[in-house]
Design an enzyme around this catalytic site. Sequence first.
Site, mmCIF file in Angstrom:
data_model
loop_
_atom_site.group_PDB
_atom_site.id
_atom_site.type_symbol
_atom_site.label_atom_id
_atom_site.label_comp_id
_atom_site.label_asym_id
_atom_site.label_seq_id
_atom_site.Cartn_x
_atom_site.Cartn_y
_atom_site.Cartn_z
ATOM 1 N N ARG A 45 98.593 81.416 2.725
ATOM 2 C CA ARG A 45 98.944 82.634 4.030
ATOM 3 C C ARG A 45 99.803 82.191 4.981
ATOM 4 O O ARG A 45 100.649 82.788 5.133
ATOM 5 C CB ARG A 45 97.661 82.814 4.642
ATOM 6 C CG ARG A 45 97.712 83.821 5.953
ATOM 7 C CD ARG A 45 96.730 84.509 6.699
ATOM 8 N NE ARG A 45 95.545 83.702 6.348
ATOM 9 C CZ ARG A 45 95.134 82.511 7.126
ATOM 10 N NH1 ARG A 45 95.958 82.004 7.994
ATOM 11 N NH2 ARG A 45 93.762 81.985 6.981
ATOM 12 N N TYR A 97 109.650 107.466 12.044
ATOM 13 C CA TYR A 97 108.797 107.352 10.995
ATOM 14 C C TYR A 97 107.460 107.825 11.262
ATOM 15 O O TYR A 97 106.878 107.210 12.072
ATOM 16 C CB TYR A 97 108.857 106.405 10.226
ATOM 17 C CG TYR A 97 107.840 106.036 9.057
ATOM 18 C CD1 TYR A 97 108.140 106.638 7.978
ATOM 19 C CD2 TYR A 97 106.745 105.196 9.047
ATOM 20 C CE1 TYR A 97 107.435 106.930 6.974
ATOM 21 C CE2 TYR A 97 106.082 105.191 7.806
ATOM 22 C CZ TYR A 97 106.082 105.746 6.808
ATOM 23 O OH TYR A 97 105.484 105.824 5.724
ATOM 24 N N ASP A 169 114.773 99.859 12.564
ATOM 25 C CA ASP A 169 114.079 99.846 11.232
ATOM 26 C C ASP A 169 115.345 100.445 10.426
ATOM 27 O O ASP A 169 115.671 101.643 10.469
ATOM 28 C CB ASP A 169 112.944 101.150 11.332
ATOM 29 C CG ASP A 169 112.418 101.272 9.980
ATOM 30 O OD1 ASP A 169 113.057 101.032 8.838
ATOM 31 O OD2 ASP A 169 111.243 101.648 9.916
ATOM 32 N N LYS A 194 111.152 100.857 -0.092
ATOM 33 C CA LYS A 194 112.272 101.919 -0.622
ATOM 34 C C LYS A 194 113.288 101.125 -1.204
ATOM 35 O O LYS A 194 113.380 100.623 -2.293
ATOM 36 C CB LYS A 194 112.745 102.558 0.843
ATOM 37 C CG LYS A 194 111.276 102.863 1.542
ATOM 38 C CD LYS A 194 110.520 103.868 1.085
ATOM 39 C CE LYS A 194 109.228 104.219 1.594
ATOM 40 N NZ LYS A 194 109.336 104.248 3.128
#
Length: 398
Positions: A45, A97, A169, A194
């Site tokens: 992690r 978004y 972003d 994306k």
Amino acid sequence: MSNATQLIHSIPVDPLTGSISVPIYQTSTFVQDAPGVHKGFDYARSNNPTRQALENVIAQLEAGASGYAFASGLAAIDAVVKLLESGDEILAVDDIYGGAFRLFTHIYAKFGIKVNYVDTTDVANVEAAITDRTKLIWLETPTNPTLKISDIKAIASVAKAKNALLCVDNTFASPALQQPILLGADIVVHSATKYLGGHSDLIAGLVVTANTDLGDKIKFIQNASGAILSPNDSWLVIRGVETLYLRVKEHSNNALKVAQYLQTHPAVDRVYYPGLTEHYNHHIAAEQQNGGFGGVVSFSLRNDTELAARKVVTNTHLFKLAESLGGVKSLVCHPATMTHKSIPSSIRQAAGIVDSLIRLSVGLECFEDLIADIEQSLDKLAAKEIVQTNINQSVWLS
Ligand SMILES: *Cc1c(COP(=O)(O)O)cnc(C)c1O
């Protein structure tokens, strides 16, 4: 050296075996020589070599100091908001978004973080809305789905003067076209789902910081909250990123041709694409984006009804009806009933997301085939309109 060459060679050859592809370290833990004595990895992690390779690549691509990989774009956004404290304010682009809007208003509002939404396409609006409590300015440029463009450099200087962080972003442009840190941003986030992944086969998010101080804070949050990207998906993003420049250039070329074609079709009302000279703030996009304007094009219909839009999006063959964007295959989406359904109609319409708005993620097919596909779909609509002009709309649309 060109950016494309640098990118390809920023992906390391494995020092242990010479493997030219980054190995997938599918492990949860790493054996230590003595307590606390290890090779830089103790628990997966906290750190994993495959994830770290991706994190180094994205930091270089965005010209930042440190990069971090998360389980989704929203997990990346969530990590950035966790830099704030109760009582702090976010100043965000109004055409944000939807998932970020939901996170800000339905999760962080109850922890005492307030968000003000403004139209950031005019820097004066940002200057007017910023307060002493604003600790973070949240920008997307271009936005989704109307491709609004904001001036990153000008907004960065407003943020600096007020000691607020600027986070961009950069999902829609990708670092192949736009590097916000070079324009003054402190943080960049991505939905790597994306263009970075680029093949519609994974969900991933990335954060890049301009300096290591901020990077250390994000690293702490990444480890403490735990929304890390898996080694397998890290490898897939690296694999996608290798062809980023090639893909984004072609997405942009295709999208511009599609946008120009749409402008000529009688059934089309408005076309939204930052590469069109008549697009609002086109000159800013031309300055801050290098080598193209991206692969997303939106347009509305003269017959501004949901039913007309439904006909168009269900009659395309190459453009598949689906949410998301940035993949090799072209996609079409109807924001009013799909991605932006949860937004009240009046707010939606005011933002330009009218009932007939259609969003295209222009893929890597031959553009002539894509244009032919849109044409045959739009022509079905136009023919009906012409034939049925004297009949009540509700009759022919039903
Ligand atoms: C898709 C998207 C996100 C969310 O990313 P996920 O990977 O779906 O969590 C955030 N910002 C923008 C601009 C997006 O398009």
